[in-house]
Design a protein around this motif. Structure first.
Motif, PDB file in Angstrom:
ATOM      1  N   LYS A 144       2.778  -7.025  -7.485  1.00  0.00           N
ATOM      2  CA  LYS A 144       3.113  -7.089  -6.063  1.00  0.00           C
ATOM      3  C   LYS A 144       4.588  -7.406  -5.869  1.00  0.00           C
ATOM      4  O   LYS A 144       5.249  -6.840  -4.982  1.00  0.00           O
ATOM      5  CB  LYS A 144       2.249  -8.149  -5.374  1.00  0.00           C
ATOM      6  CG  LYS A 144       2.440  -8.203  -3.870  1.00  0.00           C
ATOM      7  CD  LYS A 144       1.496  -9.214  -3.227  1.00  0.00           C
ATOM      8  CE  LYS A 144       1.694  -9.248  -1.719  1.00  0.00           C
ATOM      9  NZ  LYS A 144       0.800 -10.250  -1.068  1.00  0.00           N
ATOM     10  N   ASP A 170       3.560  -6.699   2.362  1.00  0.00           N
ATOM     11  CA  ASP A 170       2.105  -6.862   2.312  1.00  0.00           C
ATOM     12  C   ASP A 170       1.393  -5.587   2.742  1.00  0.00           C
ATOM     13  O   ASP A 170       0.360  -5.211   2.164  1.00  0.00           O
ATOM     14  CB  ASP A 170       1.665  -8.021   3.206  1.00  0.00           C
ATOM     15  CG  ASP A 170       1.934  -9.385   2.578  1.00  0.00           C
ATOM     16  OD1 ASP A 170       2.167  -9.447   1.355  1.00  0.00           O
ATOM     17  OD2 ASP A 170       1.919 -10.390   3.323  1.00  0.00           O
ATOM     18  N   PHE A 173       1.626  -2.913  -0.144  1.00  0.00           N
ATOM     19  CA  PHE A 173       0.737  -3.249  -1.254  1.00  0.00           C
ATOM     20  C   PHE A 173      -0.729  -3.142  -0.835  1.00  0.00           C
ATOM     21  O   PHE A 173      -1.581  -2.661  -1.591  1.00  0.00           O
ATOM     22  CB  PHE A 173       1.049  -4.658  -1.752  1.00  0.00           C
ATOM     23  CG  PHE A 173       0.427  -4.981  -3.085  1.00  0.00           C
ATOM     24  CD1 PHE A 173       0.813  -4.295  -4.224  1.00  0.00           C
ATOM     25  CD2 PHE A 173      -0.523  -5.978  -3.205  1.00  0.00           C
ATOM     26  CE1 PHE A 173       0.251  -4.593  -5.467  1.00  0.00           C
ATOM     27  CE2 PHE A 173      -1.083  -6.287  -4.436  1.00  0.00           C
ATOM     28  CZ  PHE A 173      -0.699  -5.592  -5.575  1.00  0.00           C
TER      29      PHE A 173
END
Length: 229
Positions: A144, A170, A173
């Motif tokens: 990540k 975020d 991902f």
């Protein structure tokens, strides 16, 4: 050990068709099938050994128990992508946008690969909380972070304030790992096309303008070909 110093193989419980896989890989294939169809909690090590055609005692030569099988399967879903991410972040002969596309595309293809939706195992309570899987969680966090580093190097990502950047990272991902839930609902008929389309969508979420998408798509494909050569 044999007289030649070579380790004698563990006996099999029954004859089975030749798969060409090493015994360890056959055990992982059996565990993948049972964990994703029967469920992790409902699967015993005996069931895994039986499906792989081994005696249960023989299985322990390769894995200490069910948690080790699960850990190996999980690590196989992130390890190749993390290795590729290291290659891509180290290249300066392509734009960050193209490198991000390549990572997204390869990661989705990996999560779509094979007959079993191993990514769904990420959602197991044991994986989320148990200390045994802290190593997997750490590797996933590294992956990540690699996504975030590539996003930060893009033109759009570099302009974002910290809070907005964190949300955007975020979202990118999460879009990639969203294939886990999509695949759980229905099979993906063309995984290659799906992976490319998802990588395109990730760049749009990252803030890339539509007029450069085709070019970045081509550059990303060329990067993947170069990395696999």
């Amino acid at each position: 050990m044999s007289g030649t110093g070579r380790r004698v193989g563990r006996p099999r419980a029954q004859a089975r068709p030749e798969s060409g896989l090493p015994t360890r890989e056959e055990l992982l294939e059996a565990a993948a099938e049972l964990f994703t169809t029967r469920g992790y909690a409902a699967t015993t090590t005996r069931a895994v050994a039986d499906l792989a055609g081994l005696r249960q005692a023989s299985m322990y030569h390769y894995f200490a128990g069910k948690e080790d099988l699960l850990a190996a399967l999980l690590e196989g879903t992130v390890g190749p992508s993390l290795k590729l991410a290291a290659l891509l972040t180290g290249r300066d002969d392509a734009s960050a946008e193209a490198r991000l596309w390549a990572l997204c595309r390869a990661d989705v293809a990996l999560l779509c690969d094979g007959p079993h939706n191993l990514g769904v195992l990420y959602l197991l309570p044991e994986v989320v909380r148990a200390e045994r899987f802290a190593g997997f969680r750490a590797v996933r966090d590294e992956l990540k972070a690699a996504y975030a580093a590539l996003l930060a190097a893009t033109s759009a990502g570099a302009r974002l304030p910290p809070a907005a950047f964190a949300v955007r990272a975020d979202l990118v991902f999460g879009l990639i790992e969203g294939v886990i839930l999509i695949r759980r609902e229905a099979p993906i008929p063309d995984a290659e096309a799906f992976a490319s389309a998802t990588a395109d969508a990730a760049l749009r979420v990252a803030g890339c303008p539509e007029e450069v998408m085709a070019r970045l798509h081509r550059e990303g494909e060329a990067l993947l070909a170069a990395c696999s050569a």
